[in-house]
Design an enzyme around this catalytic site. Structure first.
Site, PDB file in Angstrom:
ATOM      1  N   GLY A 129      10.297  10.157 -14.741  1.00 27.91           N
ATOM      2  CA  GLY A 129      10.242   8.696 -14.691  1.00 27.91           C
ATOM      3  C   GLY A 129      11.157   8.221 -13.577  1.00 27.91           C
ATOM      4  N   TYR A 130      11.672   6.997 -13.711  1.00 27.75           N
ATOM      5  CA  TYR A 130      12.563   6.456 -12.672  1.00 27.75           C
ATOM      6  C   TYR A 130      13.810   7.323 -12.527  1.00 27.75           C
ATOM      7  CZ  TYR A 130       9.640   2.372 -12.555  1.00 27.75           C
ATOM      8  OH  TYR A 130       8.565   1.560 -12.392  1.00 27.75           O
ATOM      9  N   ASN A 163       7.738  17.893 -16.160  1.00 26.34           N
ATOM     10  CA  ASN A 163       7.146  16.636 -16.633  1.00 26.34           C
ATOM     11  C   ASN A 163       5.832  16.942 -17.320  1.00 26.34           C
ATOM     12  OD1 ASN A 163       7.514  13.674 -16.589  1.00 26.34           O
ATOM     13  ND2 ASN A 163       5.501  13.718 -15.627  1.00 26.34           N
ATOM     14  N   LYS A 164       5.482  16.121 -18.319  1.00 24.39           N
ATOM     15  CA  LYS A 164       4.272  16.489 -19.060  1.00 24.39           C
ATOM     16  C   LYS A 164       2.992  16.112 -18.340  1.00 24.39           C
ATOM     17  CE  LYS A 164       4.583  12.704 -22.395  1.00 24.39           C
ATOM     18  NZ  LYS A 164       4.869  12.427 -23.786  1.00 24.39           N
ATOM     19  N   VAL A 168       8.231  19.176 -22.806  1.00 25.87           N
ATOM     20  CA  VAL A 168       9.486  19.661 -23.390  1.00 25.87           C
ATOM     21  C   VAL A 168       9.432  19.407 -24.895  1.00 25.87           C
ATOM     22  CG1 VAL A 168      11.982  19.259 -23.505  1.00 25.87           C
ATOM     23  CG2 VAL A 168      10.799  19.167 -21.286  1.00 25.87           C
ATOM     24  N   GLU A 186       5.199 -10.320 -20.219  1.00 27.10           N
ATOM     25  CA  GLU A 186       4.504  -9.895 -18.991  1.00 27.10           C
ATOM     26  C   GLU A 186       3.043  -9.543 -19.295  1.00 27.10           C
ATOM     27  OE1 GLU A 186       7.141  -6.950 -17.014  1.00 27.10           O
ATOM     28  OE2 GLU A 186       7.714  -8.647 -15.756  1.00 27.10           O
ATOM     29  N   GLN A 218      16.022  -0.279 -13.433  1.00 31.02           N
ATOM     30  CA  GLN A 218      17.142  -0.513 -12.520  1.00 31.02           C
ATOM     31  C   GLN A 218      18.351   0.362 -12.861  1.00 31.02           C
ATOM     32  OE1 GLN A 218      19.737  -4.356 -11.607  1.00 31.02           O
ATOM     33  NE2 GLN A 218      17.683  -4.897 -12.141  1.00 31.02           N
ATOM     34  N   LYS A 251       8.942  -9.746  -7.823  1.00 33.14           N
ATOM     35  CA  LYS A 251       8.553  -8.613  -8.687  1.00 33.14           C
ATOM     36  C   LYS A 251       7.873  -7.523  -7.844  1.00 33.14           C
ATOM     37  CE  LYS A 251       7.363  -6.664 -12.777  1.00 33.14           C
ATOM     38  NZ  LYS A 251       8.115  -6.383 -13.963  1.00 33.14           N
TER      39      LYS A 251
END
Ligand code: FAD
Ligand code: NAD
Length: 393
Positions: A10-11, A33-34, A78, A166, A310, A372
């Site tokens: 991910g991030y 990663n999956k 994992v 959102e 972030q 954004k």
């Protein structure tokens, strides 16, 4: 040669690998990663509402590190971190050992054990769940033409956090087009948002929050505050006896960390581990926990920082720097975080934002929508390279 194992792309995980790969280390970096792709979770609500396709918000992980010789990518799931053996167990292959571990397995949907959520609610937490929520929404709206069941045109969005708001913005933006395409009367559509707390977007000042609520209300959204959901039925949401009928129920009441955290025996709460100042796990000097599986105290208010992309990226930088320091026999640095603010989109052309970057800026409308897009582009660049950024939507 030492092995640095990063789990979760991910991030947090992507940024950690990018930083480590750029540090010219005599070490092997392995990323597990999956899925073979990274998805921008910050845009999942767009896929769920059907305003974007998965290809707009994903990119190939192996490709992103193709020119980094000491980075190896393993696509597998994992199942457990064996902390004493210093190895990670995988679903489809042999366990893999590590000298240093960066655990960034991310988040899952929180049900709070509320009856009926798993069976009847549609969460938005990854590409598969976003696509499933979209398919259910479209199938149900299309069905109205033959069913004439008014519940097929009723949608309840649960919770009024950022994900819900959102999603609502994208949903009401797309609704007129869907009404035309699927042949249902738009005036019979009912979109409700049911929130346990007394406020909507309480993290913004009253002016920004009020503007966002009015914007969505004008587009037909009905908000119910101080209304905790106590049960989710196949065709209604229940709050202490009051029913909100709908055949589409979007479950966006919050998240917890990966279940692998509890399964691996960490000292955790909702699968988040409060980490030491330098982001290591207390008592485990070889392990860093970052992103949504970690908890970092905000000295400003004594609470944990909210989990965001972030902070995940900032933590990844700190964890990578600390691993480099440890490999060089140097002391680690403390994690210090200053949030750059928050942007909440309300569909593709509007939003609200409170930004602390070269001064303080409160933005409403299209300027926030541009902010954004800028933030999303910048995040892709921080994870990979300029080419992938330009190719992403
Ligand atoms: P994740 O992004 O969840 O990544 C975890 C990775 O690990 C994934 O690639 C996953 O496939 C992989 N993985 C998970 N389990 C396993 C396993 N067992 N084995 C192998 N791989 C595994 N934050 C912001 O700052 N700004 C925003 O605008 C914003 N918008 C958001 C919008 C939505 C709709 C949502 C849901 C969240 C949003 N957030 C936003 C929050 C932000 O997305 C998260 O805080 C962030 O994704 C956390 O990053 P991470 O790296 O910890 O985990
Ligand atoms: P959240 O926890 O921020 O919001 C969930 C909402 O659901 C809360 O308002 C909560 O009161 C409500 N809720 C919980 N239980 C309920 C119940 N039983 N009945 C009714 N309402 C209930 O969760 P999220 O929106 O999924 O966000 C998750 C994380 O991701 C947060 O840290 C958030 O800051 C971050 N995020 C950020 C952005 C952005 O920056 N634009 C967008 C999405 C998510």
């Amino acid at each position: 040669m030492k092995r640095i194992l990063v789990i979760g792309a991910g991030y947090g995980g992507m940024r950690a690998v990018k930083k480590l790969a750029g540090a010219d280390l005599d070490a092997e970096i392995v990323l597990v990663n999956k899925n073979p792709y990274h998805y921008q979770t910050t845009q999942l609500h767009e896929v769920a509402a059907g305003t974007k396709e998965p290809s707009d918000i994903t990119f190939d992980i192996t490709q992103a590190f193709a020119n980094k010789k000491n980075v190896h990518v393993i696509i597998d799931e994992v199942t457990k971190v064996d902390q004493d053996a210093k190895q990670v167990e995988l679903k489809n292959s042999d366990p893999i050992g590590y000298d240093y571990l960066v655990n960034s397995l991310g988040f899952e949907s929180e049900t709070f054990g509320i009856p009926g959520v798993e069976e009847n609610g549609w969460p938005i937490v990854d590409i598969n769940t976003a696509l499933a929520a979209r398919k259910h929404l479209e199938d149900t709206l299309k069905r109205y033409k033959t069913s004439h069941d008014e519940n097929d045109l009723h949608i309840v969005v649960c919770g009024a956090g950022f994900t819900s708001i959102e999603y609502l913005g994208e949903l009401v933006h797309r609704m007129p087009k869907m009404a035309k395409e699927y042949g249902f009367p738009e005036n019979l559509v009912k979109v409700e948002c049911v929130e346990a707390g007394p406020k909507i977007l309480g993290m913004f000042n009253q002016d920004l929050a009020g503007w966002a609520v009015k914007y969505l209300e004008k587009k037909g959204v009905i908000f119910h505050v101080s209304t905790p959901i106590t049960e989710v039925m196949p065709n209604a949401v229940v709050s202490n006896g009051t029913q909100f009928p709908a055949n589409t129920i979007i479950w966006t009441t919050g998240v917890h960390g990966s279940h692998v955290i509890a399964d691996s025996g960490y000292d955790q709460k909702r699968n988040r581990v409060v980490v030491a100042d330098d982001l290591r796990v207390n008592g485990r000097p070889d392990q860093f926990l970052i992103g949504d599986v970690s908890g970092v105290n905000n000295p400003g208010n004594g609470r944990l920082f909210p989990t965001t992309a972030q902070i995940s990226i900032a933590q990844a930088d700190c964890a990578a720097n600390n691993i480099v320091a440890l490999l060089k026999g140097q002391p680690t640095e403390k994690f210090v975080f200053k949030a750059l603010g928050t942007v909440c989109s309300l569909g593709p052309t509007a939003g609200v934002a409170s930004i602390d970057f070269f001064g303080h800026w409160n933005l409403k409308g299209w300027l926030a929508a541009i902010a954004k897009k800028f933030v999303a582009d910048r995040a892709v660049f921080e994870l990979t390279n300029i080419r992938t950024m330009l190719e992403s939507d």
